[in-house]
Design an enzyme around this catalytic site. Structure first.
Site, PDB file in Angstrom:
ATOM      1  N   GLY A 249     -19.337  23.522   0.935  1.00 51.66           N
ATOM      2  CA  GLY A 249     -19.416  22.594  -0.179  1.00 51.66           C
ATOM      3  C   GLY A 249     -18.118  22.814  -1.315  1.00 51.66           C
ATOM      4  CD  GLU A 294     -23.695  26.677   7.313  1.00 58.01           C
ATOM      5  OE1 GLU A 294     -24.458  26.832   8.069  1.00 58.01           O
ATOM      6  OE2 GLU A 294     -24.124  25.504   6.802  1.00 58.01           O
ATOM      7  N   PRO A 295     -17.991  26.467   5.370  1.00 57.25           N
ATOM      8  CG  PRO A 295     -15.871  27.725   5.428  1.00 57.25           C
ATOM      9  CD  PRO A 295     -17.487  27.952   5.695  1.00 57.25           C
ATOM     10  N   GLY A 296     -16.465  23.348   5.542  1.00 58.30           N
ATOM     11  CA  GLY A 296     -15.810  22.354   6.714  1.00 58.30           C
ATOM     12  C   GLY A 296     -14.897  21.493   5.927  1.00 58.30           C
ATOM     13  CE1 TYR A 338     -21.135   9.217   0.473  1.00 57.55           C
ATOM     14  CE2 TYR A 338     -18.947   9.630   1.579  1.00 57.55           C
ATOM     15  CZ  TYR A 338     -20.329   9.622   1.331  1.00 57.55           C
ATOM     16  OH  TYR A 338     -21.045  10.192   2.444  1.00 57.55           O
ATOM     17  CB  CYS A 365     -13.372 -10.104   9.088  1.00 61.83           C
ATOM     18  SG  CYS A 365     -13.756 -11.664   8.343  1.00 61.83           S
ATOM     19  CE1 TYR A 394     -18.248  15.556   6.547  1.00 61.67           C
ATOM     20  CE2 TYR A 394     -16.833  16.318   4.823  1.00 61.67           C
ATOM     21  CZ  TYR A 394     -17.970  16.381   5.533  1.00 61.67           C
ATOM     22  OH  TYR A 394     -18.711  17.603   5.642  1.00 61.67           O
TER      23      TYR A 394
END
Length: 441
Positions: A249, A294-296, A338, A365, A394
């Protein structure tokens, strides 16, 4: 412009990434195009791993959260850096295995894992399954019993922390589809339930408080609460947890509203977590748990950019100026989902003064197909090469063939040289799985 030396402007006034001229990349590979800098990815993986090794005596590991960006090449990089990966589907798990990634360094997450996904996890011998429901524990135990195996598991718990981030990516609130609440007793109930399963070995607990978080105290608070819960489980159930997984996170820079973090800043995040865990272990007279992070996003996010070619430019007098690109929400849906903000620039005229304020529109469209709103740019013309920064996480992983557009290819840049790691799609790819029933022919 951020990027920790990943990005710079060269003598021709062109944007460079990893030593490669982006205008030349656009000419060679076409647009839209995802571009990733390998050195940046490796530097971030090493920063996390080395900090655990140096500050925690190596009593832990880093798992790359591969939902941020998943393909065989990135798993190959993680393998060579001697870290693990976390996966959230059979597809990600299969991709990692196809890359030759060691199964015992893979974790499987998910709030509703399919029976087939759990079977694959057990059959290939992954390191741990992170449990997220009572029924899942029953299913996994039965699968293991049938095969005569014992599976290491963690339980995802919810400590009730509301980190300062977008509501859609807060995952440890009391009201969340993920995990078991500590406050209402279900986390303890689940722990007791799993301990009694003959074919499951409970190794510890997992917690992930959300994404795009910059406050160190949020991670420290999470560590405090989970360590307290582990101490309570020792008292209430006589169970001593060996593993503490605090998820990821860690935030990244997208635009000037975000802090510009350097590698040492991410090391500081890890040090704060480690110091808190050590302090609480002493306070509760517990052994220091094996620490998993758990870094992504922070590994691949700023390593990536997306290149586009500008098409139509449309100005609505007194209202707004739209600049349309050859990509859109099919390669970056994050603004639509978002209202995510990005930094946008012209890669071919990177030194030109920004005299316009424009909204960047995609080619779908769909009226909501917007990439960025009211961003400063030089006067933009058809044929300009546009770069959207910090798109390594992402974007490709959330892309689609909406409107039957191609998912863009991905290239990896290393010391100025570029090569495909995800090849371009073709029209044949779009119709490959289509079937016309006989009655319609």
């Amino acid at each position: 412009m951020n990027g920790r030396n990943t990005l710079k402007i060269n003598g021709a006034g062109h944007l460079e990434i990893g030593g490669a001229d982006t205008v030349e990349l656009a000419e060679k590979f076409g647009t839209p195009l995802y571009v990733l800098d390998e050195k940046h990815i490796r530097d971030m993986m090493r920063a996390y791993k080395n900090t655990i090794d140096e500050c925690y005596g190596g009593n832990g590991t880093v798992l790359y959260a591969s939902k941020a960006f998943s393909c065989t090449a990135v798993y190959a990089i993680a393998k060579s850096e001697n870290i693990g990966v976390d996966t959230v589907s059979a597809g990600e798990l299969y991709t990692a295995l196809q890359a030759g990634f060691p199964a015992d360094r893979i974790y499987l997450h998910g709030n509703n894992k399919l029976f087939s996904e759990l079977e694959l996890a057990v059959d290939c011998g992954i390191g741990a399954v992170v449990l997220d429901s009572f029924g899942e524990a029953d299913i996994l135990n039965a699968i293991c019993a049938k095969r005569g195996k014992i599976q290491n598991v963690l339980i995802r718990i919810n400590p009730g922390i509301e980190a300062h981030t977008h509501a859609f990516v807060q995952t440890a609130r009391t009201d969340s589809k993920f995990g078991f609440s500590v406050s209402d007793g279900t986390a303890e109930e689940m722990a007791a339930y799993v301990i009694d399963k003959q074919n499951l070995r409970l190794k510890g607990f997992h917690c992930h408080i959300g994404s795009q978080i910059f406050e160190k105290k949020s991670f420290a608070l999470a560590a405090e609460k989970v360590m307290r819960f582990m101490a309570d489980m020792k008292t209430e159930l006589g169970y001593s947890a060996e593993v503490l997984n605090l998820g990821g996170g860690f935030g990244i820079w997208y635009n000037d509203e975000d802090p510009e973090l350097k590698i040492d800043d991410y090391k500081d995040y890890v040090r704060v977590i480690i110091d808190t865990v050590k302090q609480k272990a002493r306070e509760y007279k517990m052994n220091e748990p094996y620490l998993v992070l758990e870094p992504g996003r922070s590994i691949v996010g700023e390593a990536g950019i997306t290149l586009y070619t500008v098409g139509a430019v449309k100005e609505i007098k007194g209202v707004k100026k739209y600049v349309a690109i050859d990509g859109g929400m099919f390669d970056n849906p994050r603004y639509a989902l978002y209202q995510s903000k990005y930094t946008v620039m012209l890669a071919n005229r990177a030194n030109d003064a920004c005299t316009d304020k424009v909204s960047v529109a995609g080619k779908c469209c769909e009226s909501g197909d917007i990439i960025a709103v009211d961003v400063p740019l030089p006067e933009t013309r058809r044929g300009d090469i546009m770069a959207v920064l910090s798109t390594g996480a992402y974007n490709y992983s959330m892309s689609s063939n909406y409107n039957r557009n191609f998912v863009p290819p991905v290239i990896l840049v290393n010391e100025g040289k570029a090569e495909y790691i995800v090849k371009p799609q073709t029209f044949e790819d779009l119709v490959r799985n289509d079937i016309i029933p006989e009655r319609l022919k």
